[in-house]
Write a protein that holds these residues in place. Structure first.
Motif, PDB file in Angstrom:
ATOM      1  N   PRO A 198      -1.907  -1.413  -1.908  1.00  0.00           N
ATOM      2  CA  PRO A 198      -2.743  -0.677  -2.873  1.00  0.00           C
ATOM      3  C   PRO A 198      -2.957  -1.476  -4.168  1.00  0.00           C
ATOM      4  N   PRO A 199      -4.094  -1.221  -4.844  1.00  0.00           N
ATOM      5  CA  PRO A 199      -5.152  -0.257  -4.536  1.00  0.00           C
ATOM      6  C   PRO A 199      -6.043  -0.767  -3.412  1.00  0.00           C
ATOM      7  N   SER A 200      -6.592   0.138  -2.623  1.00  0.00           N
ATOM      8  CA  SER A 200      -7.348  -0.222  -1.425  1.00  0.00           C
ATOM      9  C   SER A 200      -8.706   0.458  -1.430  1.00  0.00           C
ATOM     10  N   ILE A 201      -9.764  -0.337  -1.283  1.00  0.00           N
ATOM     11  CA  ILE A 201     -11.114   0.222  -1.231  1.00  0.00           C
ATOM     12  C   ILE A 201     -11.274   1.090   0.021  1.00  0.00           C
ATOM     13  N   ALA A 202     -10.691   0.657   1.145  1.00  0.00           N
ATOM     14  CA  ALA A 202     -10.770   1.449   2.380  1.00  0.00           C
ATOM     15  C   ALA A 202     -10.113   2.817   2.191  1.00  0.00           C
ATOM     16  N   SER A 203      -8.992   2.865   1.467  1.00  0.00           N
ATOM     17  CA  SER A 203      -8.321   4.145   1.206  1.00  0.00           C
ATOM     18  C   SER A 203      -9.172   5.041   0.314  1.00  0.00           C
ATOM     19  N   VAL A 204      -9.889   4.428  -0.618  1.00  0.00           N
ATOM     20  CA  VAL A 204     -10.783   5.206  -1.476  1.00  0.00           C
ATOM     21  C   VAL A 204     -11.863   5.879  -0.633  1.00  0.00           C
ATOM     22  N   ILE A 205     -12.477   5.105   0.263  1.00  0.00           N
ATOM     23  CA  ILE A 205     -13.564   5.629   1.097  1.00  0.00           C
ATOM     24  C   ILE A 205     -13.046   6.735   2.013  1.00  0.00           C
ATOM     25  N   TRP A 206     -11.904   6.501   2.677  1.00  0.00           N
ATOM     26  CA  TRP A 206     -11.381   7.525   3.583  1.00  0.00           C
ATOM     27  C   TRP A 206     -10.918   8.758   2.804  1.00  0.00           C
ATOM     28  N   GLY A 207     -10.351   8.564   1.621  1.00  0.00           N
ATOM     29  CA  GLY A 207      -9.942   9.703   0.817  1.00  0.00           C
ATOM     30  C   GLY A 207     -11.113  10.598   0.454  1.00  0.00           C
ATOM     31  N   VAL A 208     -12.269   9.981   0.167  1.00  0.00           N
ATOM     32  CA  VAL A 208     -13.477  10.750  -0.138  1.00  0.00           C
ATOM     33  C   VAL A 208     -13.958  11.507   1.102  1.00  0.00           C
ATOM     34  N   ILE A 209     -13.975  10.814   2.247  1.00  0.00           N
ATOM     35  CA  ILE A 209     -14.468  11.419   3.486  1.00  0.00           C
ATOM     36  C   ILE A 209     -13.575  12.573   3.934  1.00  0.00           C
ATOM     37  N   ALA A 210     -12.261  12.328   3.933  1.00  0.00           N
ATOM     38  CA  ALA A 210     -11.312  13.318   4.453  1.00  0.00           C
ATOM     39  C   ALA A 210     -10.835  14.311   3.392  1.00  0.00           C
ATOM     40  N   GLU A 211     -11.292  14.119   2.144  1.00  0.00           N
ATOM     41  CA  GLU A 211     -10.888  14.986   1.043  1.00  0.00           C
ATOM     42  C   GLU A 211      -9.365  15.034   0.902  1.00  0.00           C
ATOM     43  N   GLN A 212      -8.779  13.845   0.905  1.00  0.00           N
ATOM     44  CA  GLN A 212      -7.335  13.699   0.737  1.00  0.00           C
ATOM     45  C   GLN A 212      -7.039  12.959  -0.559  1.00  0.00           C
ATOM     46  N   SER A 213      -5.820  13.077  -1.041  1.00  0.00           N
ATOM     47  CA  SER A 213      -5.408  12.404  -2.268  1.00  0.00           C
ATOM     48  C   SER A 213      -5.459  10.889  -2.088  1.00  0.00           C
ATOM     49  N   ILE A 214      -6.274  10.234  -2.899  1.00  0.00           N
ATOM     50  CA  ILE A 214      -6.378   8.776  -2.799  1.00  0.00           C
ATOM     51  C   ILE A 214      -5.081   8.122  -3.235  1.00  0.00           C
ATOM     52  N   ALA A 215      -4.428   8.673  -4.241  1.00  0.00           N
ATOM     53  CA  ALA A 215      -3.151   8.115  -4.700  1.00  0.00           C
ATOM     54  C   ALA A 215      -2.103   8.165  -3.583  1.00  0.00           C
ATOM     55  N   ARG A 216      -2.042   9.279  -2.845  1.00  0.00           N
ATOM     56  CA  ARG A 216      -1.080   9.390  -1.732  1.00  0.00           C
ATOM     57  C   ARG A 216      -1.433   8.411  -0.611  1.00  0.00           C
ATOM     58  N   LEU A 217      -2.721   8.213  -0.345  1.00  0.00           N
ATOM     59  CA  LEU A 217      -3.137   7.241   0.662  1.00  0.00           C
ATOM     60  C   LEU A 217      -2.766   5.824   0.238  1.00  0.00           C
ATOM     61  N   PHE A 218      -2.911   5.542  -1.052  1.00  0.00           N
ATOM     62  CA  PHE A 218      -2.476   4.236  -1.569  1.00  0.00           C
ATOM     63  C   PHE A 218      -1.001   4.008  -1.252  1.00  0.00           C
ATOM     64  N   ILE A 219      -0.175   4.993  -1.625  1.00  0.00           N
ATOM     65  CA  ILE A 219       1.270   4.859  -1.439  1.00  0.00           C
ATOM     66  C   ILE A 219       1.626   4.745   0.042  1.00  0.00           C
ATOM     67  N   ALA A 220       0.907   5.504   0.883  1.00  0.00           N
ATOM     68  CA  ALA A 220       1.216   5.538   2.316  1.00  0.00           C
ATOM     69  C   ALA A 220       1.008   4.188   2.987  1.00  0.00           C
ATOM     70  N   SER A 221       0.143   3.341   2.435  1.00  0.00           N
ATOM     71  CA  SER A 221      -0.155   2.064   3.087  1.00  0.00           C
ATOM     72  C   SER A 221       0.745   0.924   2.616  1.00  0.00           C
ATOM     73  N   ILE A 222       1.658   1.211   1.684  1.00  0.00           N
ATOM     74  CA  ILE A 222       2.521   0.145   1.169  1.00  0.00           C
ATOM     75  C   ILE A 222       3.429  -0.417   2.258  1.00  0.00           C
ATOM     76  N   VAL A 223       4.138   0.464   2.970  1.00  0.00           N
ATOM     77  CA  VAL A 223       5.071  -0.004   4.015  1.00  0.00           C
ATOM     78  C   VAL A 223       4.335  -0.721   5.144  1.00  0.00           C
ATOM     79  N   PRO A 224       3.218  -0.188   5.675  1.00  0.00           N
ATOM     80  CA  PRO A 224       2.455  -0.956   6.674  1.00  0.00           C
ATOM     81  C   PRO A 224       2.032  -2.327   6.160  1.00  0.00           C
ATOM     82  N   GLY A 225       1.663  -2.412   4.879  1.00  0.00           N
ATOM     83  CA  GLY A 225       1.281  -3.701   4.309  1.00  0.00           C
ATOM     84  C   GLY A 225       2.443  -4.673   4.295  1.00  0.00           C
TER      85      GLY A 225
END
Length: 427
Positions: free
Chosen positions: A152-179
């Motif tokens: 994070p920060p991730s442009i892909a997470s921003v786009i999916w957060g908008v589409i799925a109406e989910q917290s972008i901040a939580r999506l950012f944090i969720a991708s740290i371990v996979p990264g």
């Protein structure tokens, strides 16, 4: 199947097969459906404009601009020098430098192509000079770019957060371990390559070298600390963080590094604007296409059919991954998220998949698509830097692709990798 559904499926596929660009194909099919279905034409501009009128999407141009400013301002060199003193002495040292530097730069730009360009321009010639195969060095820079959408920060997470109406901040944090998992996997590939090809070891950095690198790299480290610290502390939103990143890059580039000049600004802004225009055009065209898909209830019908055919959650997740891997190799990842978003979200809800976990799976697939032959954006950036052909890079990148798929499977079937950290921070 109605005429509209035929146009949306077979017509769109035909345009792609004959080589029409994705955004143009989406627009043409949308117009064709509006004409044949006798839908008021005013809906087209309304839908196209409406699809881009999200405050969260403002993060995209600002993160793009921040990445360009960081590169032009000289911080990319300092990031690589900082990574160099810590890992160059390990087996496959310069490869490790590329991966670690990509992690740091990803925390500034949020973009895979920008990360590949910033790191690759410096590290590919350096690795070739030290005896690494040019195709391997380029493939590594391309693969390291995949960290852009994950760290994070991730442009892909921003786009999916908008589409799925989910917290972008939580999506950012969720991708740290996979990264982090992907970074470790790429470093393992570098280690194996160096052992097999007897790449000479680099000397360990001395204490004065480490101190100098830390002193010179303090401003490079400050950028991700400021951006991510501000987001997670609640000081500003992800969109506001993108603006803060730009301001920080301007201040450092003009007054600290002193490499930026007013004469350079038009070209820097134009480069960021070109990439942003491509992304936003695809989002806008996808919004019109997605409106028609929703009107025909294609996503709901398909989700219901799949839910009645597939009996278990793990089988559904496997099917989603296989489908996304195949389609990401031949289609733009942003268009996929926008067009297929309703279907994917409906499937996740049918099987009770945690939305943040599912969002991480989608973002990971989108990230892999950036490096997957034949049309991954990072591949073309690597080709431009190295002068190699697509086939040469594709043959060298397969060990990295295997690592990416392994990480994808871990993220898919071990939810804790993406849900543990958000639950820890957002109690």
């Amino acid at each position: 199947m109605s005429e509209t559904m035929w146009l949306l499926s077979a017509g769109f596929a035909l345009l792609l097969v004959i080589g029409v660009p994705f955004g143009i194909a989406l627009g043409l099919i949308t117009v064709a459906v509006l004409v044949t279905a006798d839908i008021p034409a005013i809906l087209l501009p309304q839908t196209l404009i409406g699809g881009t009128q999200s405050f969260s999407l403002l993060a995209i141009p600002f993160f793009m601009l921040a990445g360009e400013l960081m590169t032009a301002g000289g911080l990319s060199n300092r990031i690589i020098n900082l990574a160099n003193v810590f890992v160059r002495h390990l087996r496959g040292g310069l490869g490790h430098v590329a991966v670690l530097a990509a992690c740091i730069f990803s925390a500034i730009s949020g973009s895979a192509p920008a990360t590949t360009a910033a790191i690759g321009a410096i590290i590919i010639p350096a690795m070739v000079a030290k005896g690494y195969d040019k195709a391997f060095a380029t493939a590594l820079a391309v693969s390291a770019g995949v960290l852009g959408p994950l760290i994070p920060p991730s442009i892909a997470s921003v786009i999916w957060g908008v589409i799925a109406e989910q917290s972008i901040a939580r999506l950012f944090i969720a991708s740290i371990v996979p990264g982090i998992l992907l970074a470790l996997g790429l470093m393992m590939v570098c280690y194996v390559y160096a052992r097999r090809n007897d790449v000479p070891l680099e000397p360990r950095a001395s204490l004065p070298e480490i101190k100098a690198a830390l002193r010179n790299g303090i401003w490079a480290i400050g950028a991700p600390l400021l951006v991510l610290g501000g987001i997670y502390s609640g000081a500003f939103t992800p969109t506001e963080a993108a603006v803060v990143s730009c301001v920080y890059s301007l201040v450092v580039g003009f007054f600290v590094e002193k490499r930026l000049t007013l004469a350079m600004m038009p070209e820097i802004v134009l480069r960021a604007a070109r990439i942003t225009a491509i992304v936003m055009f695809i989002i806008a065209a996808s919004a019109g296409f997605g409106f028609l898909v929703a009107q025909e209830q294609i996503a709901i019908h398909l989700a219901n059919w799949l839910a009645s055919t597939i009996e278990t959650k793990w089988a559904m997740l496997l099917l989603v991954n296989v489908f996304l891997i195949l389609i990401c190799a031949v289609m733009d990842e942003i268009a996929i998220m926008v067009i297929l978003g309703p279907l994917l979200i409906a499937l996740a809800q049918k099987f009770g998949v945690d939305p943040i976990h599912f969002g991480t799976i989608i973002v990971t697939n989108a990230a892999i698509g950036m490096a997957a032959p034949p049309i991954g954006y990072c591949l073309f950036v690597g080709m431009a830097i190295s002068g190699l052909k697509l086939g040469q890079i594709a043959r060298a990148i397969w060990p990295m692709i295997v690592v990416m798929f392994a990480v994808l499977m871990l993220v898919t079937y071990v939810p804790g990798f993406s849900t543990w950290l958000p639950s820890l921070i957002h109690r």
